[in-house]
Design a protein around this motif. Sequence first.
Motif: not given
Length: 621
Positions: A279-295
């Motif tokens: 879902s859009s909500g799950d994707f946005n949450r996972t994308l934010r998690a990936c960006l935080t982990a990447s940084d």
Amino acid sequence: MLEFRSSDLSREEFIATYRRPKRIRTPWGEERDPCCIERDGARCTRPANSLELCRTHYSSWNRRSDPEMPLEQWLATSTLRPFDARPTCIVRGCSSQRSVTVLCKPHNETWTRDKRAGRTTASAEVWAERAAPFQRTNQFSLLILEEPARWEVLYGLQQRDARGGVIEPTATRHLVRGLVGVKSMLAADPDTLVAQLRSKGNNPIAHFREILRAIRVASLEFRGVKPTEPDVWDLATVGLRSKTRSGRREQSATVDLTAVRQTWIREALKEWVRSTSPSSGDFNRTLRACLTASDALHARPGGGHKPAELRFLDMQAIFTAMCDLRRKDGQLISRNTRKSTYGAFLGLLDFGRTAGLLDEMSASFGRHQSLVIPSEEAVEDSAGKAIPEPVIAQLDAHLASIGTGFPYGDLSLEDIRRMMTTVYMVLRDTGRRPTEVASLRRKCLSTNDDGDILTWDNHKKRRYGRQLPIAGETAQAIRTWQAWRDSIPAPSSSSEYLFPSITPRSGFRHMDPGALATGLRLWVQSIPELLSDQLDTEGNRLPFERSLVFPYAFRHSYAQRHADAGIPIDVLKELMDHRQITTTMTYYQNPRELHQTGENPQVTRSERGPTGSPSSYNLAA
């Protein structure tokens, strides 16, 4: 009325015998019925203009020898012959006969109107190349579009129809007119076209976005590329589920996945989307998690680019970053949100291992029972984000410019300057959270034997009516603003609050904490020079990172200032309104500083520090 006056009949007789001439009514742009002149089985094929006669035959009727002759008698005695039809209008798709030019009457009138309005200077022949045939309400035409834009729109409409979407002719006509001159929708600027269509309502924009989305998907499929393969995604094309009636995301938004620096995280995210259709909500949450982990990994040795080299310390760095996720105004997001974001990244790692994408990754880089997201208080109020006192002293020196370039409702520049000055001093000298400062009541000050007391509400922990001893200078600043507050044009809904809302529709009865953060940020950015207490190799002071000056940072400064002054830990715990003394302990570097009185002390003020806040407290049992 003219017929009545020219007759010899009475009013009653005229009404009883008068028959209004038949009027010819046809929709605009459509050919009228043919002229009624008929001889020897042949009928005039030119469109009727008046009295069922074409223009030429009507002119002959007006020039008849006997002006009193009725139309029926004239038709019976006339020797006029029917005319052949004129050539059709040169506008593509228009079947109406030409009038006085190479255009039919409606198109000729439109062309003439465009010339008079200055919209065109072209000849009728050139103008006709871009003109559309006249359509009824339920019709539209794509003839005026250039290729391949014409075929792109047709394909997009077919895709919309195939999914059961409604095709509105009026919206489509607006869209077609907006696309005139566009060679291909793939090469056009979507933002420009949306801006042109905005005055026509939301339906043309919705049609345009869905058509553009269908064309982009078709273009990728034609080249053998899936929508999730590129690094830049249009989220409406990648198959995200949503709560709309169609069950899929309708709004288009672009996401650049290159912000995720590590290729293995990026590819795992892509495969996760392709395999699970989140879902859009799950994707946005996972994308934010990936960006935080990447940084977090980017700041580690090696940058986290090789999964086989990642260990527990790398996961700990990601966990620390997840614990400190904040909003734009600097406030910590809720524990549940941080917990779900961290869980989304761990879920992506589990998926990658199950799918065989991360076989070489060490088991130590994963879930650990020791890594549990702490409470908001433990993270928010932990030491490490205090603004150094030399920086605060520089801010104080530029206090005269605060509020400049920060419009606030109907307040004047002087009103804003005085209000933001008071806000800054309360933040600096009391250590209260931004929301607690913004929501102070107008009657927040009182006095007892020990001095001035500030009454405030701890909204986060639902502890209201809390009291805090404050310095005389801070109390005087509040009183000065209270007096000034009575004369400013503030919303009536803010009458109970010290700092009013910007408008009655802001969603807050008091100052929005986000507006507080914006005003502070604009002021800090406007200060010409802000230096840290660190030196470069030549002994010069280095610039201070201005992003570290945000409302919540003053709470850390308040706590660190008191800890450095030797305030006992149980006293500082009460001043900070902490529930756990372990949170307060983070501000003490020396174990000997963790002195407790063993009783509930009375706190009295002593000399001010350099920022106008109490630099130390005298304890009386």
